[in-house]
Motif scaffolding. Sequence first.
Motif, PDB file in Angstrom:
ATOM      1  N   GLU A 240       0.828  -1.206   0.000  1.00 27.35           N
ATOM      2  CA  GLU A 240       0.000   0.000   0.000  1.00 27.35           C
ATOM      3  C   GLU A 240       0.864   1.259   0.000  1.00 27.35           C
ATOM      4  O   GLU A 240       0.583   2.217  -0.732  1.00 27.35           O
ATOM      5  N   TRP A 241       1.910   1.250   0.837  1.00 28.00           N
ATOM      6  CA  TRP A 241       2.798   2.408   0.926  1.00 28.00           C
ATOM      7  C   TRP A 241       3.508   2.644  -0.407  1.00 28.00           C
ATOM      8  O   TRP A 241       3.563   3.775  -0.905  1.00 28.00           O
ATOM      9  N   ALA A 242       4.065   1.561  -0.989  1.00 23.99           N
ATOM     10  CA  ALA A 242       4.815   1.688  -2.238  1.00 23.99           C
ATOM     11  C   ALA A 242       3.915   2.154  -3.380  1.00 23.99           C
ATOM     12  O   ALA A 242       4.323   2.997  -4.197  1.00 23.99           O
ATOM     13  N   GLN A 243       2.690   1.631  -3.436  1.00 28.56           N
ATOM     14  CA  GLN A 243       1.779   2.022  -4.508  1.00 28.56           C
ATOM     15  C   GLN A 243       1.422   3.493  -4.412  1.00 28.56           C
ATOM     16  O   GLN A 243       1.354   4.209  -5.431  1.00 28.56           O
ATOM     17  N   ARG A 244       1.197   3.987  -3.185  1.00 22.88           N
ATOM     18  CA  ARG A 244       0.919   5.413  -2.989  1.00 22.88           C
ATOM     19  C   ARG A 244       2.088   6.262  -3.468  1.00 22.88           C
ATOM     20  O   ARG A 244       1.906   7.298  -4.130  1.00 22.88           O
ATOM     21  N   ARG A 245       3.289   5.822  -3.131  1.00 19.67           N
ATOM     22  CA  ARG A 245       4.489   6.580  -3.526  1.00 19.67           C
ATOM     23  C   ARG A 245       4.689   6.557  -5.044  1.00 19.67           C
ATOM     24  O   ARG A 245       5.116   7.547  -5.642  1.00 19.67           O
ATOM     25  N   ILE A 246       4.386   5.418  -5.648  1.00 15.31           N
ATOM     26  CA  ILE A 246       4.521   5.321  -7.108  1.00 15.31           C
ATOM     27  C   ILE A 246       3.515   6.253  -7.781  1.00 15.31           C
ATOM     28  O   ILE A 246       3.857   6.998  -8.713  1.00 15.31           O
ATOM     29  N   SER A 248       2.085   8.898  -6.607  1.00 19.48           N
ATOM     30  CA  SER A 248       2.379  10.322  -6.363  1.00 19.48           C
ATOM     31  C   SER A 248       3.767  10.728  -6.843  1.00 19.48           C
ATOM     32  O   SER A 248       4.182  11.884  -6.656  1.00 19.48           O
ATOM     33  N   LYS A 249       4.476   9.757  -7.429  1.00 13.94           N
ATOM     34  CA  LYS A 249       5.837  10.002  -7.934  1.00 13.94           C
ATOM     35  C   LYS A 249       6.770  10.507  -6.834  1.00 13.94           C
ATOM     36  O   LYS A 249       7.596  11.396  -7.053  1.00 13.94           O
ATOM     37  N   THR A 250       6.608   9.929  -5.620  1.00  9.33           N
ATOM     38  CA  THR A 250       7.472  10.299  -4.483  1.00  9.33           C
ATOM     39  C   THR A 250       8.240   9.092  -3.949  1.00  9.33           C
ATOM     40  O   THR A 250       8.677   9.097  -2.794  1.00  9.33           O
ATOM     41  N   LEU A 251       8.387   8.059  -4.766  1.00 11.57           N
ATOM     42  CA  LEU A 251       9.109   6.865  -4.318  1.00 11.57           C
ATOM     43  C   LEU A 251      10.587   7.198  -4.122  1.00 11.57           C
ATOM     44  O   LEU A 251      11.214   7.790  -5.008  1.00 11.57           O
ATOM     45  N   PRO A 252      11.160   6.874  -2.966  1.00  8.31           N
ATOM     46  CA  PRO A 252      12.601   7.133  -2.757  1.00  8.31           C
ATOM     47  C   PRO A 252      13.447   6.387  -3.787  1.00  8.31           C
ATOM     48  O   PRO A 252      12.998   5.406  -4.402  1.00  8.31           O
ATOM     49  N   THR A 253      14.679   6.820  -3.946  1.00  9.69           N
ATOM     50  CA  THR A 253      15.577   6.137  -4.883  1.00  9.69           C
ATOM     51  C   THR A 253      16.278   4.952  -4.230  1.00  9.69           C
ATOM     52  O   THR A 253      16.829   4.101  -4.930  1.00  9.69           O
ATOM     53  N   VAL A 269       8.260  -7.673  -3.653  1.00 13.09           N
ATOM     54  CA  VAL A 269       7.079  -6.815  -3.831  1.00 13.09           C
ATOM     55  C   VAL A 269       7.320  -5.782  -4.928  1.00 13.09           C
ATOM     56  O   VAL A 269       6.451  -5.554  -5.789  1.00 13.09           O
ATOM     57  N   LEU A 270       8.470  -5.154  -4.915  1.00  8.13           N
ATOM     58  CA  LEU A 270       8.777  -4.141  -5.929  1.00  8.13           C
ATOM     59  C   LEU A 270       8.736  -4.742  -7.333  1.00  8.13           C
ATOM     60  O   LEU A 270       8.217  -4.114  -8.270  1.00  8.13           O
ATOM     61  N   ASN A 271       9.251  -5.955  -7.464  1.00  4.20           N
ATOM     62  CA  ASN A 271       9.194  -6.635  -8.772  1.00  4.20           C
ATOM     63  C   ASN A 271       7.753  -6.857  -9.203  1.00  4.20           C
ATOM     64  O   ASN A 271       7.406  -6.692 -10.381  1.00  4.20           O
ATOM     65  N   SER A 272       6.890  -7.238  -8.242  1.00 10.12           N
ATOM     66  CA  SER A 272       5.478  -7.487  -8.567  1.00 10.12           C
ATOM     67  C   SER A 272       4.757  -6.204  -8.960  1.00 10.12           C
ATOM     68  O   SER A 272       3.734  -6.245  -9.654  1.00 10.12           O
ATOM     69  N   LEU A 273       5.273  -5.074  -8.529  1.00 10.08           N
ATOM     70  CA  LEU A 273       4.682  -3.768  -8.873  1.00 10.08           C
ATOM     71  C   LEU A 273       5.276  -3.192 -10.164  1.00 10.08           C
ATOM     72  O   LEU A 273       4.971  -2.062 -10.544  1.00 10.08           O
ATOM     73  N   GLY A 274       6.127  -3.969 -10.806  1.00  9.02           N
ATOM     74  CA  GLY A 274       6.682  -3.555 -12.084  1.00  9.02           C
ATOM     75  C   GLY A 274       7.969  -2.766 -11.998  1.00  9.02           C
ATOM     76  O   GLY A 274       8.417  -2.185 -12.991  1.00  9.02           O
ATOM     77  N   LEU A 275       8.594  -2.755 -10.810  1.00 11.08           N
ATOM     78  CA  LEU A 275       9.862  -2.047 -10.642  1.00 11.08           C
ATOM     79  C   LEU A 275      11.017  -3.038 -10.626  1.00 11.08           C
ATOM     80  O   LEU A 275      10.875  -4.168 -10.142  1.00 11.08           O
TER      81      LEU A 275
END
Length: 348
Positions: A240-246, A248-253, A269-275
């Motif tokens: 949920e946190w990562a999706q919100r950041r993605i 809003s384009k505020t995902l840390p590097t 999880v990041l891989n499953s979200l397409g990152l």
Amino acid sequence: MQQIADHLGVSKFVVSKALSGKGGVNETTKERVIQAASQLGYFTQKSGYVKNIVPTSIPLSTDPNQGTVLVLMPNIRFQNKDSLYWGKVLEGISRELELRSLGMIIVSEPRGDHFLQAINPEGILGMVGVGQIETSLLLEAHRTGFPMVLVDHEDYLIPSDTIFANNPDGIARIVNHLIGLGHRDLHFLGNASFSRSFRDRWIGFRSTLEDNGLKPQEDHDDMLMLEGIETGQFQERFIEWAQRRIDSKTLPTALVCANDLIAITVTTVLNSLGLTVPDDISVTGFDNIDDSLRSQPALTTVNVPKEQMGQRAVRMLMDRLSNPGMAQEKILIAVDVVHRDSTAEPSH
């Protein structure tokens, strides 16, 4: 005991019952008595607390070259011999005891506050505590008069020697590595209340960012309050946190994880979200468990010499037996960064 009673406004009888471990006092009162006793220096008075309570059958002076060491490793938070972290610490303890021809009794499922009653104290040299241990259990061990060394844990109420990995230094090294790669937006994942090591890693992370003129996340950030770290149950919350950041384009590097288990789950999880790690975002761990090398990609982490911590704990206990009057020590074992494939220069 009268001083403690006066301090708390209770009877001396209540204080005596609470400190004796015989029951008859509710847990809240017991905790207040223990806290007050610690503040007033009761546990550090050799002639007061320990001497009056140790049964006469327990030798107060034991030859450190023969006997058995009690290893207390309560099976909570997966603290057991099969753990990729705690199992290695236990192997180090076992190896050092074997080299010294000493025996070992492992207590992993203590029942209540009186687990030592089932153990014959004759020949017990002392105790090594591994991982998180409740104050009530440590209090009972301290009550016997056994010298005690704690690995990766400390309790301000119970005086003992302690051994930790140098967590602040390790996290500072890995954060400086990321900053050197060009990262300026870093986020810490863990739970500062999970263990003393996690708290030290968060403090080290925050201090290193501030030293470099960067602002860390706020103390109430969701990613600093992860639950279910041992089982991966925090995964839903992270999604949920990562999706919100993605969105809003505020995902840390870069994500700096409090241990490898968190980092491995986060990478999946990041891989499953397409990152892609590290092309889209860098991820680091801490501990260097075996799975950190097998993860995809192989995890950049901090190596903790787990077996050596176990061995050093035994040596520390032997030193304490030989020199019972020396000042208590807190030893930090040096750590180092293992550079692998989960970190790279930021993509933006």
